[in-house]
Write an enzyme that holds these catalytic residues in place. Structure first.
Site, mmCIF file in Angstrom:
data_model
loop_
_atom_site.group_PDB
_atom_site.id
_atom_site.type_symbol
_atom_site.label_atom_id
_atom_site.label_comp_id
_atom_site.label_asym_id
_atom_site.label_seq_id
_atom_site.Cartn_x
_atom_site.Cartn_y
_atom_site.Cartn_z
ATOM 1 C CG MET A 25 -9.332 6.720 5.159
ATOM 2 S SD MET A 25 -10.102 5.138 3.833
ATOM 3 C CE MET A 25 -10.850 4.215 5.155
ATOM 4 C CE LYS B 229 -7.461 0.997 -2.749
ATOM 5 N NZ LYS B 229 -7.969 -0.427 -3.042
ATOM 6 N N GLY C 43 -1.042 -1.316 5.301
ATOM 7 C CA GLY C 43 -1.193 -0.437 6.282
ATOM 8 C C GLY C 43 -1.690 -0.895 7.536
ATOM 9 N N GLY C 44 -1.392 -0.649 8.627
ATOM 10 C CA GLY C 44 -1.748 -0.864 10.036
ATOM 11 C C GLY C 44 -2.264 -2.209 10.041
ATOM 12 C CG ASP C 45 -5.384 -5.746 11.868
ATOM 13 O OD1 ASP C 45 -4.665 -6.423 12.545
ATOM 14 O OD2 ASP C 45 -6.437 -6.231 11.116
ATOM 15 C CB ALA D 47 -3.917 4.298 12.014
ATOM 16 C CG ASP E 12 -2.030 -0.890 1.343
ATOM 17 O OD1 ASP E 12 -2.381 -1.268 0.123
ATOM 18 O OD2 ASP E 12 -2.690 -0.960 2.381
#
Ligand code: SAH
Length: 247
Positions: free
Chosen positions: A170, A56, A87-89, A118, A35
Site C-alpha cells: 500500500m 475496500k 486478498g493474499g494472506d 502479495a 475483499d
C-alpha cells in the site's frame, strides 16, 4: 447453533495460487464475504454461496470495518460455513484481528487459513529471492498506510531501512514519501527497487530501477494493487548472474 467463520487467504489473484484448503472451503461455503482484491476466477469456486463484496480500496469510498465485523457476526450466527475471503494472506495488513475478535465475542468459532501474500507473488514475478546469501538475511513487511482518520507517522520506515530487503504494501500512491523516509534513514539512493503491479495476474507489470527513481517508476503504474521491493537481493544483475551460473 452458530456456524463457523473461516478467514481465508485468497492469494494474490491467480486462482491456482489458492491453497487446496481454501478451494475446498469455498466449495462448501454458504456465504462468502470478500475483499476488493479477490478475483472473479477465485469467486467462481464458491458455487453455492451467497456472495457479498465488502471490499475496500485505498483512495476510494469504502465499506466501514465495523460494518464488516457486524455483517460477519450476523452471517456466522445464521449460516453453517461462512468464508471471509481476504486478498493474499489474512494475517498481514488484513485487519484479521478485528474480525476474529468480533466473532469470538459473539461466541462464533473462527478458523484462519493462510494464503500466498502479495509480497511473495511479487518476488515470484521478479524471479528473485527476497533473501540472498551474504546479501540479505532479513526481510521487513511494512506499510506507510494508516487507518482512516489516524495520524500518519514514519515508524514503518525504521523497520524498512533496518532490514536488508523491504516489502512495502500500500505504498505506491505515496512513492515520494516512501523514498524520502528511506533516504532520511540512510538507505542509499542506488539501492535497487522493483514495483510489481497485479502480481500473478494476467495484467502483471514490473518496473525496476533504483531508490532515486522510485516516484518516477511509481508514476508509470496503472493504478492496480502494487508491491514495492527495496534491497540489494533483488538487483537485476544478481538475477542475471544466477542465470549464468545455472547455465
Ligand atoms: N493481506 C494482503 C495485503 C492486503 S493490503 C496480502 O497478504 O497480500 C493490500 C495491498 O497488498 C495492496 O495495496 C498492494 O500493495 C498489495 N497487493 C495485493 N495484491 C497484490 C497483487 N496481486 N500485486 C501486487 N500487490 C498486491
Amino acid at each position: 447453533m452458530s456456524g463457523t467463520v473461516y478467514l481465508v487467504g485468497a492469494g494474490p489473484g491467480a486462482a491456482d495460487l489458492l491453497t487446496l484448503r481454501a478451494a475446498r472451503l469455498l466449495g462448501e461455503a454458504d456465504v462468502v464475504l470478500h475483499d476488493a482484491l479477490v478475483s472473479t476466477e477465485v469467486l467462481a469456486l464458491a458455487a453455492k454461496a451467497r456472495i457479498y463484496n465488502v471490499g475496500k480500496r485505498a483512495s476510494r469510498p469504502s465499506v466501514d470495518q465495523r460494518f464488516i465485523c457486524r455483517l460477519l457476526v450476523r452471517m456466522g450466527l445464521r449460516h453453517g460455513v461462512v468464508v471471509r475471503l481476504k486478498g493474499g494472506d489474512p494475517h498481514l495488513f488484513g485487519r484479521a484481528t478485528e474480525e476474529i475478535d468480533a466473532c469470538r465475542t459473539a461466541g462464533i468459532p473462527v478458523v484462519t487459513v493462510p494464503g500466498i501474500s502479495a509480497g511473495f507473488a511479487a518476488a515470484a514475478a521478479l524471479g528473485t529471492s527476497l533473501t540472498a546469501r551474504g546479501v540479505s538475511r532479513s526481510v521487513a513487511f511494512v506499510t506507510p498506510a494508516v487507518a482512516r482518520g489516524a495520524a500518519s507517522d514514519d515508524h514503518w520506515a525504521d523497520a524498512a531501512a533496518a532490514a536488508d530487503t523491504a516489502v512495502i504494501y500500500m505504498g505506491a500512491l505515496n512513492a515520494e514519501r516512501v523514498q524520502q523516509a528511506l533516504l532520511a534513514r540512510g538507505t542509499p539512493a542506488s539501492r535497487p527497487v522493483a514495483l510489481i503491479e497485479n502480481a500473478s495476474g494476467a495484467d502483471e507489470r514490473i518496473v525496476r530501477g533504483s531508490l532515486a527513481e522510485l516516484p518516477a517508476l511509481a508514476a508509470t503504474l496503472g493504478g492496480g494493487p502494487a508491491i514495492m521491493l527495496v534491497g540489494e537481493a533483488i538487483a537485476e544483475a544478481r538475477a542475471a548472474l544466477a542465470k549464468a551460473d545455472a547455465a
